[in-house]
Design an enzyme around this catalytic site. Sequence first.
Site, mmCIF file in Angstrom:
data_model
loop_
_atom_site.group_PDB
_atom_site.id
_atom_site.type_symbol
_atom_site.label_atom_id
_atom_site.label_comp_id
_atom_site.label_asym_id
_atom_site.label_seq_id
_atom_site.Cartn_x
_atom_site.Cartn_y
_atom_site.Cartn_z
ATOM 1 N N ASP A 5 0.862 -1.180 0.000
ATOM 2 C CA ASP A 5 0.000 0.000 0.000
ATOM 3 C C ASP A 5 0.900 1.233 0.000
ATOM 4 O O ASP A 5 1.738 1.395 0.897
ATOM 5 C CB ASP A 5 -0.864 -0.036 1.272
ATOM 6 C CG ASP A 5 -1.860 1.109 1.333
ATOM 7 O OD1 ASP A 5 -1.612 2.171 0.729
ATOM 8 O OD2 ASP A 5 -2.880 0.935 2.016
ATOM 9 N N ASP A 11 -5.528 7.941 -5.006
ATOM 10 C CA ASP A 11 -5.875 9.324 -4.636
ATOM 11 C C ASP A 11 -6.726 9.325 -3.354
ATOM 12 O O ASP A 11 -6.447 10.068 -2.388
ATOM 13 C CB ASP A 11 -6.647 9.935 -5.810
ATOM 14 C CG ASP A 11 -6.662 11.445 -5.811
ATOM 15 O OD1 ASP A 11 -5.984 12.048 -4.967
ATOM 16 O OD2 ASP A 11 -7.367 12.018 -6.665
ATOM 17 N N SER A 57 -2.221 5.392 -13.886
ATOM 18 C CA SER A 57 -3.199 5.132 -14.972
ATOM 19 C C SER A 57 -3.664 3.673 -15.061
ATOM 20 O O SER A 57 -4.540 3.370 -15.877
ATOM 21 C CB SER A 57 -2.682 5.575 -16.357
ATOM 22 O OG SER A 57 -2.664 6.983 -16.447
HETATM 23 N N1 AR6 Z 1 -1.386 1.593 -2.913
HETATM 24 C C1 AR6 Z 1 -0.782 1.229 -4.075
HETATM 25 N N2 AR6 Z 1 -1.438 1.035 -5.231
HETATM 26 C C2 AR6 Z 1 -2.781 1.216 -5.210
HETATM 27 C C3 AR6 Z 1 -3.490 1.611 -4.054
HETATM 28 C C4 AR6 Z 1 -2.728 1.800 -2.865
HETATM 29 N N3 AR6 Z 1 -3.295 2.175 -1.730
HETATM 30 N N4 AR6 Z 1 -4.812 1.723 -4.385
HETATM 31 C C5 AR6 Z 1 -4.932 1.391 -5.690
HETATM 32 N N5 AR6 Z 1 -3.710 1.071 -6.187
HETATM 33 P P1 AR6 Z 1 -5.780 4.319 -9.564
HETATM 34 P P2 AR6 Z 1 -5.419 5.792 -12.092
HETATM 35 C C6 AR6 Z 1 -3.315 0.675 -7.579
HETATM 36 O O1 AR6 Z 1 -7.178 3.978 -9.925
HETATM 37 O O2 AR6 Z 1 -5.704 4.582 -12.912
HETATM 38 C C7 AR6 Z 1 -8.765 8.460 -8.964
HETATM 39 O O3 AR6 Z 1 -10.152 8.634 -8.831
HETATM 40 C C8 AR6 Z 1 -4.425 0.240 -8.512
HETATM 41 O O4 AR6 Z 1 -4.734 -1.131 -8.305
HETATM 42 O O5 AR6 Z 1 -5.497 4.778 -8.178
HETATM 43 O O6 AR6 Z 1 -4.269 6.675 -12.483
HETATM 44 C C9 AR6 Z 1 -8.061 9.762 -9.348
HETATM 45 O O7 AR6 Z 1 -8.647 10.875 -8.701
HETATM 46 C C10 AR6 Z 1 -3.777 0.478 -9.870
HETATM 47 O O8 AR6 Z 1 -2.881 -0.586 -10.213
HETATM 48 O O9 AR6 Z 1 -5.179 5.470 -10.527
HETATM 49 C C11 AR6 Z 1 -8.263 9.798 -10.837
HETATM 50 O O10 AR6 Z 1 -9.544 10.296 -11.160
HETATM 51 C C12 AR6 Z 1 -2.898 1.730 -9.624
HETATM 52 O O11 AR6 Z 1 -2.751 1.806 -8.203
HETATM 53 C C13 AR6 Z 1 -8.164 8.349 -11.240
HETATM 54 O O12 AR6 Z 1 -8.538 7.601 -10.068
HETATM 55 C C14 AR6 Z 1 -3.499 3.034 -10.115
HETATM 56 O O13 AR6 Z 1 -4.912 3.029 -9.903
HETATM 57 C C15 AR6 Z 1 -6.757 7.950 -11.596
HETATM 58 O O14 AR6 Z 1 -6.754 6.646 -12.103
#
Ligand code: AR6
Length: 178
Positions: free
Chosen positions: A10, A34, A124
């Site tokens: 995490d 986020d 992303s």
């Molecule tokens: N620690 C590490 N990785 C994580 C965690 C965590 N706590 N939580 C999720 N992931 P994402 P994006 C992974 O959706 O695709 C938001 O609403 C997840 O499984 O966080 O860039 C923002 O405000 C995936 O592999 O980011 C934007 O609107 C990776 O982190 C949008 O999401 C990225 O997933 C951005 O989407």
Amino acid sequence: MTQITLVQGDITEQRVDVVVNAANSSLLGGGGVDGAIHRGGGPEILAECRELRASHYGEGLPTGRAVATTAGRLPARWVVHTVGPVYRAEDHRERAELLASCYRESLRVAAGLGARTVAFPAISAGIFGWPLEDAARIALEAVAAEAPDLDEVRFVLFGADAYAAFERVRSEIEGLTG
Ligand code: AR6
């Protein structure tokens, strides 16, 4: 030499100088990484994000760019917020360049702060829909090409599949470069 490490975990639990947030251009929070960063770091982060919106980024932070705030209560010193592109197969080349730019710009902002250690999520590759292996290749190549003057760049992958994808791509790249 900057160590590039992969860990499953995490991102909000990392003891590093900079944690990178996969934000959106509003800078006002969302789901995924986020949401976890704002929940874990507390209201100080959002307050600084609102100030950034009121000063330099009235129209939001453009895709591919990065900006720093405090890390609030997280065990890090700063959060660097970057906005990845939403995945769209039709303009892959253009958007892949924006995704690479997220890593480069975040590293530059981190270096400007004097950071030695930086943790990245797979930008992303969640809500924005980017296929994991392709996201991993773009991430690993962008960091290697930027050759930052840092002690460690850590990719923090959420779950075994994401970790395995990064491992696989890293061994492929090492196989190619010897
Ligand atoms: N620690 C590490 N990785 C994580 C965690 C965590 N706590 N939580 C999720 N992931 P994402 P994006 C992974 O959706 O695709 C938001 O609403 C997840 O499984 O966080 O860039 C923002 O405000 C995936 O592999 O980011 C934007 O609107 C990776 O982190 C949008 O999401 C990225 O997933 C951005 O989407």
